[in-house]
Design a protein around this motif. Sequence first.
Motif, mmCIF file in Angstrom:
data_model
loop_
_atom_site.group_PDB
_atom_site.id
_atom_site.type_symbol
_atom_site.label_atom_id
_atom_site.label_comp_id
_atom_site.label_asym_id
_atom_site.label_seq_id
_atom_site.Cartn_x
_atom_site.Cartn_y
_atom_site.Cartn_z
ATOM 1 N N GLN A 302 56.848 19.495 -66.548
ATOM 2 C CA GLN A 302 57.504 20.513 -67.473
ATOM 3 C C GLN A 302 58.798 20.445 -68.475
ATOM 4 O OE1 GLN A 302 55.680 24.213 -66.734
ATOM 5 N NE2 GLN A 302 56.443 25.114 -68.749
ATOM 6 N N ALA A 303 59.320 20.440 -67.486
ATOM 7 C CA ALA A 303 60.949 20.539 -67.909
ATOM 8 C C ALA A 303 61.237 19.257 -68.351
ATOM 9 C CB ALA A 303 61.673 20.669 -66.868
ATOM 10 N N ALA A 304 60.901 17.734 -68.158
ATOM 11 C CA ALA A 304 61.083 17.086 -69.027
ATOM 12 C C ALA A 304 60.307 17.212 -70.258
ATOM 13 C CB ALA A 304 60.492 15.442 -68.161
ATOM 14 N N SER A 305 59.212 17.375 -70.360
ATOM 15 C CA SER A 305 58.475 18.030 -71.696
ATOM 16 C C SER A 305 59.446 18.470 -72.499
ATOM 17 C CB SER A 305 57.301 18.000 -71.232
ATOM 18 O OG SER A 305 56.950 16.754 -70.811
ATOM 19 N N ALA A 306 60.181 19.493 -72.109
ATOM 20 C CA ALA A 306 60.672 20.456 -72.521
ATOM 21 C C ALA A 306 62.204 19.737 -73.459
ATOM 22 C CB ALA A 306 61.269 22.166 -72.598
ATOM 23 N N ILE A 307 62.393 19.176 -72.692
ATOM 24 C CA ILE A 307 63.895 18.497 -72.659
ATOM 25 C C ILE A 307 63.797 16.786 -73.725
ATOM 26 C CG2 ILE A 307 63.995 16.938 -70.974
ATOM 27 C CD1 ILE A 307 67.313 17.540 -71.165
ATOM 28 N N ASN A 308 62.440 16.172 -73.812
ATOM 29 C CA ASN A 308 62.417 15.738 -74.214
ATOM 30 C C ASN A 308 62.017 15.862 -76.274
ATOM 31 O OD1 ASN A 308 62.093 12.355 -74.869
ATOM 32 N ND2 ASN A 308 60.065 12.743 -74.337
ATOM 33 N N SER A 309 61.394 16.989 -75.861
ATOM 34 C CA SER A 309 61.095 17.516 -77.126
ATOM 35 C C SER A 309 62.082 18.286 -78.058
ATOM 36 C CB SER A 309 60.134 18.757 -77.591
ATOM 37 O OG SER A 309 60.376 19.609 -76.460
ATOM 38 N N VAL A 310 63.116 18.559 -77.087
ATOM 39 C CA VAL A 310 64.129 19.624 -78.115
ATOM 40 C C VAL A 310 64.704 18.479 -78.586
ATOM 41 C CG1 VAL A 310 66.278 18.450 -76.694
ATOM 42 C CG2 VAL A 310 66.286 21.143 -77.416
ATOM 43 N N VAL A 311 64.902 17.422 -79.591
ATOM 44 C CA VAL A 311 65.456 17.002 -80.842
ATOM 45 C C VAL A 311 64.107 17.193 -81.631
ATOM 46 C CG1 VAL A 311 65.458 13.916 -81.874
ATOM 47 C CG2 VAL A 311 66.008 14.576 -79.102
ATOM 48 N N TYR A 312 63.108 17.648 -81.730
ATOM 49 C CA TYR A 312 61.952 17.771 -83.419
ATOM 50 C C TYR A 312 61.909 19.193 -82.710
ATOM 51 C CZ TYR A 312 59.960 13.343 -82.100
ATOM 52 O OH TYR A 312 59.097 11.305 -82.015
#
Length: 467
Positions: A302-312
């Motif tokens: 869940q944390a990896a998904s959150a940080i991966n989406s921060v660019v968007y």
Amino acid sequence: MHEEEEARALLAGGPGEAGRGPPSAPAAAGVLPALCDPSRLAHRLLVLALMCFLGFGSYFCYDNPAALQTQIQRDMQVNTTKFMLLYAWYSWPNVVLCFFGGFLIDRVFGIRWGTIIFSCIVCIGQVVFALGGIFNAFWLMQFGRFIFGIGGESLAVAQNTYAVSWFKGKELNLVFGLQLSMARIGSTVNINLMGWLYATMEASLGSAGYTVLGVTLLIGGITCILSLLCAFALAYLDRRAERILHKEQGKTGEVIKLTDVKDFSFPLWLIFLVCVCYYVAVFPFIGLGKVFFMEKFKFSSQAASAINSVVYIISASLSPVFGLLVDKTGRNIIWVLCAVAVTLVSHMMLAFTLWNPWIAMCLLGVSYSLLACALWPMVAYVVPEHQLGTAYGFMQSIQNLGLAIISIIAGIILDTRGYLFLEVFFIACVSMSLLSVVLLYLVNRARGGNLNFSAKQREEIKLSHTE
């Protein structure tokens, strides 16, 4: 109802007529005609909302593979090279379609039917992609992504055409910014939602595996159906506005002549090079980012998904702001140089340090947003207006060619060398982009070009040409 009767019915709700109804009518009479009258702001805001949601499903489903990388590789038993083919197959048809999407909308289907047809193709592509999971056929998943790619980019062209048709000369830049923001929101929701949806389906069906994966992708495809419904609503409202306001059907305005390519200037080719070398270090990275953050930084899924989406997330909020900033200041090359340099720093931090990756990803989000606002408008400064359609089509075409090739290369590197070597590869790509920007600055300065003019200088030149 005939055109004249419908127009009279709308006008009857205007200020001059409001007092003729019963005492309780004025409030309703003021709101309803405003929403139904295509010349009023309230109606155009309704159309804008439909335009924004038109592309939501496409952008939501584009990054389905990134959100479910672990699950896809495990359930379909594929390595990273094969996994990245899901992105490559999206890009391959758009190497060609960038030239013909506008032609199909203008000359063959028309904007209304074109939007509906491309929305249907996106839905079909997502369904085929999901069926590939349900039937444990990875080749079918790849075929689904190919179909999805045919519709996705052309739908974006249709979305922009609607925007120009309804808002040209009225808040157009803001509208483009809002559409981009909604697109990034779609990508963000996908990256953070699909993993949870997979886990929910796994619990409901009582087992993991390719069937759960397929069902999850099928449920995600509901967003594409939402976009299709928006396409039908837009077609109805646009046709209605054409009747009432004698409004012309939207045109892309893109005149594509491949013979123009031989006339492209050296600065324009450098802009193309900056574009390709930059974007291949962003989108393929995000496609592989979730597992990278889980393996290197030991983040939870869940944390990896959150940080991966921060660019968007950052792009959704800052793109309109940076668009206004570049409009007000000019100096496009300097802004692009800053954006590429910050991206280089971001990738170096991710590759060679164990610092909290939120810092690097926030930097990447800011720089990505800035580059998009400063780079793409530069084409219009070095290309005559009659060649703009060809230039932008070619830019998108080689961007998709680069993304298709680099997606495959990134998968091979990750399977054979690991994440550190992959990051070094991305650093090399961004470095090539940085060198191209520096060369562009020098060439532009030597030729006395206008790419790095301030907004004030451009305004003065514009005034001198009109006098």
